[in-house]
Scaffold this active site. Structure first.
Site, mmCIF file in Angstrom:
data_model
loop_
_atom_site.group_PDB
_atom_site.id
_atom_site.type_symbol
_atom_site.label_atom_id
_atom_site.label_comp_id
_atom_site.label_asym_id
_atom_site.label_seq_id
_atom_site.Cartn_x
_atom_site.Cartn_y
_atom_site.Cartn_z
ATOM 1 N N GLU A 90 0.478 -1.175 -0.215
ATOM 2 C CA GLU A 90 0.355 0.024 -0.388
ATOM 3 C C GLU A 90 0.918 1.217 -0.511
ATOM 4 O O GLU A 90 0.794 1.987 -0.466
ATOM 5 C CB GLU A 90 -0.673 0.029 1.518
ATOM 6 C CG GLU A 90 -2.023 -1.072 1.258
ATOM 7 C CD GLU A 90 -1.384 -2.228 1.590
ATOM 8 O OE1 GLU A 90 -0.251 -2.787 2.379
ATOM 9 O OE2 GLU A 90 -2.169 -2.524 2.059
ATOM 10 N N PHE A 123 -11.366 -7.076 14.584
ATOM 11 C CA PHE A 123 -10.095 -7.391 13.376
ATOM 12 C C PHE A 123 -10.269 -6.111 12.755
ATOM 13 O O PHE A 123 -10.833 -6.025 11.916
ATOM 14 C CB PHE A 123 -10.602 -8.574 12.678
ATOM 15 C CG PHE A 123 -9.455 -9.402 11.985
ATOM 16 C CD1 PHE A 123 -8.152 -9.787 12.308
ATOM 17 C CD2 PHE A 123 -9.797 -9.488 10.221
ATOM 18 C CE1 PHE A 123 -7.741 -9.658 11.400
ATOM 19 C CE2 PHE A 123 -9.325 -9.305 9.383
ATOM 20 C CZ PHE A 123 -7.785 -10.405 10.017
ATOM 21 N N GLN A 124 -8.428 -5.778 12.452
ATOM 22 C CA GLN A 124 -8.607 -4.668 11.591
ATOM 23 C C GLN A 124 -9.262 -3.234 11.617
ATOM 24 O O GLN A 124 -9.186 -2.932 10.287
ATOM 25 C CB GLN A 124 -8.761 -5.339 10.426
ATOM 26 C CG GLN A 124 -7.411 -6.178 9.844
ATOM 27 C CD GLN A 124 -7.776 -6.847 8.327
ATOM 28 O OE1 GLN A 124 -7.836 -6.419 7.291
ATOM 29 N NE2 GLN A 124 -6.619 -7.351 7.934
ATOM 30 N N LYS A 178 -17.696 -0.812 6.434
ATOM 31 C CA LYS A 178 -18.522 -1.795 5.341
ATOM 32 C C LYS A 178 -20.086 -2.010 5.491
ATOM 33 O O LYS A 178 -19.857 -2.848 3.892
ATOM 34 C CB LYS A 178 -17.473 -3.354 5.864
ATOM 35 C CG LYS A 178 -17.566 -4.674 5.406
ATOM 36 C CD LYS A 178 -17.327 -5.438 6.063
ATOM 37 C CE LYS A 178 -17.173 -6.978 4.746
ATOM 38 N NZ LYS A 178 -16.654 -8.108 5.401
ATOM 39 N N MET A 182 23.968 9.267 2.175
ATOM 40 C CA MET A 182 24.059 11.402 2.710
ATOM 41 C C MET A 182 24.264 11.310 4.176
ATOM 42 O O MET A 182 24.801 11.962 4.384
ATOM 43 C CB MET A 182 22.478 11.661 2.612
ATOM 44 C CG MET A 182 22.839 12.854 3.167
ATOM 45 S SD MET A 182 23.607 14.348 1.816
ATOM 46 C CE MET A 182 22.830 14.455 0.474
#
Length: 563
Positions: free
Chosen positions: A49, A111-112, A161, A470
């Site tokens: 993602e 959940f999630q 959802k 760097m």
């Protein structure tokens, strides 16, 4: 129709062309509707993602359109946070749709479940959580409007959802009315007149140009102003391309790793005309020692940026393009011959240069890439030494030709941004070049396979010095050469084999002659990405350099000792 179908139809109505996404349980209904409806937009299944969010940024910067991301709840949403923060810092218009647990479960540690609105509140231009299917279409319309207007930025839309299952009537609104949201467009006439008067009176004017000029589609007007009044131009990292660098009035980039002569011009000018720039610390260094002789005119669309870091004697707040349209007729040709002669003397005294001793120097590679790519290239970079060498040694002559992570400095940005740019530029004839370090490239290298799937002929350069270059440079200069945990040689892969494993072409060069041959071979590949590994010395440093927090006058122009 279902909320999921309303979502799909809304994106079509908005004219979305590409969605960078990854499915999951909370948004499975949307993916089911995409399979059924065969929408007009294209969905790109990214492999992470974060990569999808940077791809949306690259798409937005290369095309001038809004980038779109679709992910699921919980980890899918939190994986976008770095990309959202990056877009916020660099004013990139993207809309990120995140799945969410059903409304009845919100707050119950389902959940999630993650409070992504709370997580991203300080790094978004705005955010929404949709609570009724009937609100989906107007919310999506508002999200794209907010992302693209004014100072662009990221918008998050959280989609529970159950809302995607709920039925509602679909009607996509034609207009947006948002209470409290106003875009400052028309600058005040008296401020335009004051700016013109200050330019007329200045003896040593300097245009300081930022990415807001490109976002505002004002590069052509900016160029006309500079040439009409004979005013030299220096750009920020995000301003590269706003003014053609092959013009004699160009001074290149200013700031920490800007050219010596651009910084000298800042310190000796008597007027700075800042256009779409925000005076960040990488430009100014020690604020009270920066541009000590200059009055400031600031053309800026975001009022919160005016006089935040540097006081504006004349603030022209509004759309930069409209401001320049009104300012240009009022500005007269100026006699800046003496000022330009002084700048030419500075250019001759301390030009950009590098050691040419037979070793493969990264600056040489970037010069050769610039020559081979020509004016039609769009370049993305990651973050680190290669990013600064690209800003110094690649010649940018048009807007939207340089894409990088400036504000947040996100390692892992460069290649997925190239993926997004290449998706958006298909059919235009543009060549997308992605220049990376070996450290940052591996942070999102998984997207190589996605680019290969779409047969995108991206030219990928990996400057492999075996170090986090760097950081190593700072360790050598400021930490008595204690190279603490910057050596990557034991954990770097074989980059050629890595490219081949993902279905790309892999090439390697260790000498200038090999580099020339590798670049030429890469440009003969048209049906897949080509990864060019350039093995460069670990000791190479980026100069000039203004140490962090130091005054611009304290620039370092060469290393303290030999390699």
């Amino acid at each position: 129709m279902s909320g999921a179908e309303i979502f799909v139809r809304s994106l079509e109505a908005e004219g979305v062309e590409v969605v960078f996404g990854h499915p999951g349980g909370a948004v499975i209904k949307i993916y089911d509707e995409m399979a059924r409806l065969k929408p007009r937009f294209e969905h790109v299944l990214v492999r992470h993602e974060q990569g999808g969010t940077h791809a949306a940024e690259g798409y937005a910067k290369a095309t001038g359109k809004v980038g779109t991301v679709l992910v699921t709840s919980g980890p899918g949403a939190t994986n976008t946070v770095t990309g959202i923060a990056d877009a916020f810092m660099d004013s990139v218009p993207i809309v990120v749709f995140t799945g969410q647990v059903p409304t009845a479960l919100i707050g119950g540690d389902a959940f999630q479940e993650t409070d992504i609105i709370g997580v991203t509140r300080s790094i978004t231009k705005h955010s929404f959580q949709v609570r009724r299917a009937a609100d989906l279409a107007p919310t999506i319309k508002a999200a794209y409007h907010i992302a693209r207007t004014g100072r662009p930025g990221p918008v998050v839309v959280d989609l529970p959802k159950d809302i995607l299952m709920e039925e509602a009537v679909f009607e996509y609104p034609e207009t947006v009315t948002l209470r409290g949201y106003r875009v400052p467009e028309e600058p005040l006439p008296e401020k335009i007149e004051q700016a013109a008067r200050m330019i007329r009176q200045a003896k040593r004017p300097l245009l300081y140009v930022g990415g807001g000029t490109i976002n505002g589609n004002a590069a052509e007007l900016l160029t006309a102003l500079a040439r009409k009044a004979r005013i030299p131009v220096t750009t920020t990292l995000h301003g590269l391309g706003a003014f053609p660098e092959n013009d004699p009035l160009s001074l290149g980039m200013l700031g920490m790793h800007g050219t010596w002569y651009a910084n000298m011009a800042v310190q000796h000018c008597d007027l700075i005309i800042a256009v779409g720039a925000r005076f960040d610390d990488r430009v100014t260094g020690k604020l009270d020692a920066w541009a000590p002789h200059a009055k400031v005119v600031h053309l800026e669309i975001d009022p919160s940026c005016v006089s935040k870091n540097v006081y504006a004697d004349c603030a022209v707040v509004g759309d930069v393009r409209r401001a320049l349209e009104r300012l240009l007729p009022l500005v007269e040709p100026k006699d800046t011959a003496a000022w330009l002669a002084q700048i030419d003397a500075w250019k001759a005294r301390c030009p950009l240069t590098y050691r040419q001793d037979g070793k493969l120097r990264p600056q040489y590679v970037i010069r050769r890439l610039s020559e081979r790519a020509g004016d039609n290239a769009v370049v993305t970079t990651d973050v680190g030494q290669h990013q600064m060498w690209t800003a110094q040694f690649f010649t940018f002559v048009r807007p939207r030709s340089h894409i990088t992570s400036g504000g947040l400095g996100t390692m892992g940005f460069g290649f997925p941004a190239a993926l997004g740019a290449a998706m958006g530029l298909r059919g235009t004839g543009a060549t997308v070049v992605s220049i990376n370090g070996d450290g940052g490239f591996l942070m999102n290298a998984q997207e190589l396979r996605v680019a290969a799937k779409y047969r995108l002929p991206i030219k990928i350069a990996v400057m492999n010095n075996g170090y986090l270059g760097m950081v190593r440079q700072w360790q050598e200069l400021f930490h008595e050469e204690r190279y603490s945990h910057t050596d990557l040689t034991d954990t770097n892969p074989d980059f050629v084999k890595l490219a081949e494993a993902f279905g790309c072409v892999g090439l390697r060069a260790t000498t200038p002659e090999e580099a020339d041959a590798v670049i030429e071979a890469a440009w003969q590949v048209h049906d897949r990405p080509v990864l060019m590994e350039f093995v460069v010395p670990k000791e190479e440093m980026v100069f000039p350099m203004v140490p962090a927090g130091a005054a611009t006058d304290d620039m370092i122009v060469q290393r303290f000792r030999d390699e």
